[in-house]
Design an enzyme around this catalytic site. Structure first.
Site, PDB file in Angstrom:
ATOM      1  N   ARG A 104       0.871  -1.380   0.184  1.00 59.78           N
ATOM      2  CA  ARG A 104       0.130  -0.002   0.050  1.00 59.78           C
ATOM      3  C   ARG A 104       0.743   1.130   0.185  1.00 59.78           C
ATOM      4  NH1 ARG A 104      -5.571   1.191   3.275  1.00 59.78           N
ATOM      5  NH2 ARG A 104      -6.221  -0.191   1.563  1.00 59.78           N
ATOM      6  N   HIS A 131      -7.128   0.551  -6.942  1.00 59.64           N
ATOM      7  CA  HIS A 131      -7.425  -0.155  -5.818  1.00 59.64           C
ATOM      8  C   HIS A 131      -8.131  -1.488  -6.066  1.00 59.64           C
ATOM      9  CE1 HIS A 131      -7.703  -1.346  -1.766  1.00 59.64           C
ATOM     10  NE2 HIS A 131      -8.670  -0.679  -1.225  1.00 59.64           N
ATOM     11  N   GLN A 134     -10.189  -4.179  -3.828  1.00 57.64           N
ATOM     12  CA  GLN A 134     -11.317  -3.588  -3.654  1.00 57.64           C
ATOM     13  C   GLN A 134     -12.290  -3.868  -4.731  1.00 57.64           C
ATOM     14  OE1 GLN A 134     -12.228  -2.041  -0.706  1.00 57.64           O
ATOM     15  NE2 GLN A 134     -14.103  -2.699  -1.695  1.00 57.64           N
ATOM     16  N   ASP A 221     -17.475   6.695  -2.391  1.00 55.51           N
ATOM     17  CA  ASP A 221     -16.110   6.584  -1.685  1.00 55.51           C
ATOM     18  C   ASP A 221     -16.019   8.141  -0.957  1.00 55.51           C
ATOM     19  OD1 ASP A 221     -13.742   5.669  -0.588  1.00 55.51           O
ATOM     20  OD2 ASP A 221     -12.762   5.979  -2.515  1.00 55.51           O
ATOM     21  N   CYS A 262     -16.539   1.213  -0.498  1.00 58.48           N
ATOM     22  CA  CYS A 262     -15.210   0.276  -0.032  1.00 58.48           C
ATOM     23  C   CYS A 262     -15.078   0.556   1.371  1.00 58.48           C
ATOM     24  CB  CYS A 262     -14.162   0.826  -0.790  1.00 58.48           C
ATOM     25  SG  CYS A 262     -13.605   2.338  -0.774  1.00 58.48           S
ATOM     26  N   ARG A 290     -13.427  -8.853   0.747  1.00 62.86           N
ATOM     27  CA  ARG A 290     -11.986  -8.653   0.455  1.00 62.86           C
ATOM     28  C   ARG A 290     -11.205  -9.939   0.793  1.00 62.86           C
ATOM     29  NH1 ARG A 290     -10.394  -3.398   1.015  1.00 62.86           N
ATOM     30  NH2 ARG A 290      -8.266  -4.629  -0.107  1.00 62.86           N
TER      31      ARG A 290
HETATM   32  N1   CP Z   1     -11.457  -0.552   1.701  1.00 59.71           N
HETATM   33  C1   CP Z   1     -10.206  -0.601   2.186  1.00 59.71           C
HETATM   34  O1   CP Z   1      -9.213  -0.651   1.645  1.00 59.71           O
HETATM   35  O2   CP Z   1     -10.149  -0.445   3.431  1.00 59.71           O
HETATM   36  P1   CP Z   1      -9.118  -0.236   4.603  1.00 59.71           P
HETATM   37  O3   CP Z   1      -8.473   1.395   4.107  1.00 59.71           O
HETATM   38  O4   CP Z   1      -9.452  -0.285   5.828  1.00 59.71           O
HETATM   39  O5   CP Z   1      -7.911  -1.294   4.051  1.00 59.71           O
HETATM   40  N1  NVA Z   2     -10.111   6.468  -2.109  1.00 60.54           N
HETATM   41  C1  NVA Z   2      -9.607   5.993  -0.583  1.00 60.54           C
HETATM   42  C2  NVA Z   2      -9.939   4.616  -0.491  1.00 60.54           C
HETATM   43  C3  NVA Z   2      -9.742   4.084   1.083  1.00 60.54           C
HETATM   44  C4  NVA Z   2     -10.072   2.530   0.983  1.00 60.54           C
HETATM   45  C5  NVA Z   2      -8.571   6.609  -0.354  1.00 60.54           C
HETATM   46  O1  NVA Z   2      -7.503   6.255  -1.072  1.00 60.54           O
HETATM   47  O2  NVA Z   2      -8.228   6.863   0.877  1.00 60.54           O
END
Ligand code: CP
Ligand code: NVA
Length: 304
Positions: A104, A131, A134, A221, A262, A290
Site C-alpha cells: 500500500r 485499488h 477492492q 467513496d 469500499c 475482500r
Molecule cells: N477499503 C479499504 O481498503 O479499507 P482499508 O483502508 O481499511 O484497508
Molecule cells: N479513496 C480512498 C479509499 C480508501 C480505502 C483512499 O484512497 O483513501
C-alpha cells in the site's frame, strides 16, 4: 489455469479470463472457508504499507494465514526505505526472503518501480491511482446480489479518485455499464480518461440524475482520500456536497438497486446513515468479500 500473471497491480493489465477465474475461485473459497488450508504451505509474504488500513491489512493477513502461509506486516516508515534506501535495493533484498509482497503505497509509480526490481509477486493494496483488490470484492458482491455482472448499470457518484479509476479499468473488461457523476474539478487524470473515452460502456457527467437512471448499483467513496492535499479539504467538500448519496437520491433509483462503498465511510458527507444503514446497503458483505477474493488473488498469482 493458475499463474498467468505474477503481479496484481491494475485490473486492465490482467486478462478477463484471469479475473473471471479469480471471482469463481473466491466464490468456492467463501463457500468453504476451510478449503485450501495448505495452499500456501511454506510460503511467506510481506505487507509493506505506508498508509493506514483496517480491511486490507486484516483480510490479507487472515487470507495468508488461513491458506497456510505466513506474513510480516511492515510499516514503510520503520524500514530503511523511510531513511532513503532505494526501492531497487529494497525490492531485490525482499525478493530473496519471501514469495510475495503486498504493497500500500502513496505513489503508484513507486509500486511499479518496486515490481520492476522484484523477482516475486507484487500485489497492489491501494495506491493513489488504483485499488484493484477492492474492485474485485465489489464485483464479487455484485455477482452475489444479481447473479451476474453482465448488463448491470453501475452509477459512481462523487470523487474521481483511485477507486473510481479502478471501476473504469474494470469496466473495460466486464460487460457492465458505468455511469459516473463526478464534478469537473475532480474527474480522473488523462490516462484514465483516455481509457474511459475509448469505451462505449463508460459515461462521465455532472448530471447526477442522468448517472443514476435505471442504476442497479450506486457506489461512492470518501471525498477525501488518504493521498489528498489536506489544504484542499474545505474546497473539495464544498464542491462535492451536492454529490451526496442520500434518501432523496435513492428514491429515484429502481427498487432493487443496491448501495456499495469500499469503506471507511464519512457518514454525513458522501453518504448518509439512512442509506448506508438501510437494507439496500451491502457494505459489510463487500468488506467480507475482500478476504475471499484476496485468497483467490494469492492462489492465482503465487506458483505452487
Ligand atoms: N477499503 C479499504 O481498503 O479499507 P482499508 O483502508 O481499511 O484497508
Ligand atoms: N479513496 C480512498 C479509499 C480508501 C480505502 C483512499 O484512497 O483513501
Amino acid at each position: 489455469m493458475g499463474y498467468l500473471s505474477k503481479n496484481f497491480i491494475n485490473l486492465h493489465e490482467l486478462k478477463k479470463v484471469e479475473l473471471i477465474e479469480i471471482l469463481s475461485s473466491a466464490k468456492q473459497l467463501k463457500a468453504d472457508r476451510n478449503s485450501e488450508r495448505n495452499l500456501l504451505d511454506g510460503k511467506s509474504f510481506i505487507l509493506l504499507f505506508d498508509k493506514p488500513s483496517t480491511r486490507t491489512r486484516i483480510s490479507f493477513e487472515l487470507a495468508i494465514s488461513e491458506l497456510g502461509g505466513s506474513c510480516i506486516y511492515l510499516d514503510m516508515k520503520t524500514t530503511q526505505l523511510g531513511r532513503g534506501e532505494t526501492i531497487k535495493d529494497t525490492a531485490k533484498v525482499l525478493s530473496r526472503y519471501v514469495d510475495g509482497i503486498i504493497i500500500r503505497n502513496a505513489n503508484h509509480q513507486d509500486l511499479i518501480e518496486f515490481s520492476n526490481h522484484s523477482a516475486i509477486s507484487i500485489i497492489n493494496a491501494l495506491t493513489n491511482e488504483s485499488h484493484p483488490c477492492q474492485i474485485m470484492a465489489d464485483l464479487m458482491t455484485l455477482k452475489e446480489c444479481f447473479g451476474t455482472i453482465d448488463g448491470l448499470k453501475v452509477a459512481w457518484i462523487g470523487d474521481g479518485n483511485n477507486v473510481a479509476n479502478t471501476w473504469i479499468q474494470a469496466s473495460t473488461l466486464f460487460d457492465f455499464k458505468l455511469n459516473m457523476a463526478i464534478p469537473k474539478e475532480y474527474i480522473p487524470k488523462k490516462a484514465i480518461l483516455d481509457i474511459a473515452k475509448k469505451s462505449s460502456k463508460i459515461n462521465i457527467t455532472q448530471n447526477i440524475d442522468d448517472a443514476i437512471k435505471d442504476a442497479n448499483c450506486i457506489v461512492t467513496d470518501t471525498w477525501l482520500s488518504m493521498n489528498d492535499d489536506e489544504n484542499e479539504r474545505s474546497k473539495k467538500i464544498q464542491i462535492l456536497n451536492k454529490y451526496q448519496v442520500n434518501k432523496d437520491l435513492f428514491a429515484k433509483v429502481p427498487i432493487d438497486a443496491i448501495f456499495l462503498h469500499c469503506l471507511p465511510a464519512h457518514r454525513g458527507q458522501e453518504v448518509t446513515d439512512a442509506v448506508i444503514d438501510s437494507d439496500r446497503s451491502h457494505v459489510y458483505q463487500q468488506a467480507e468479500n475482500r478476504l475471499h477474493v484476496q485468497k483467490a488473488i494469492l492462489k492465482h498469482c503465487i506458483p505452487n
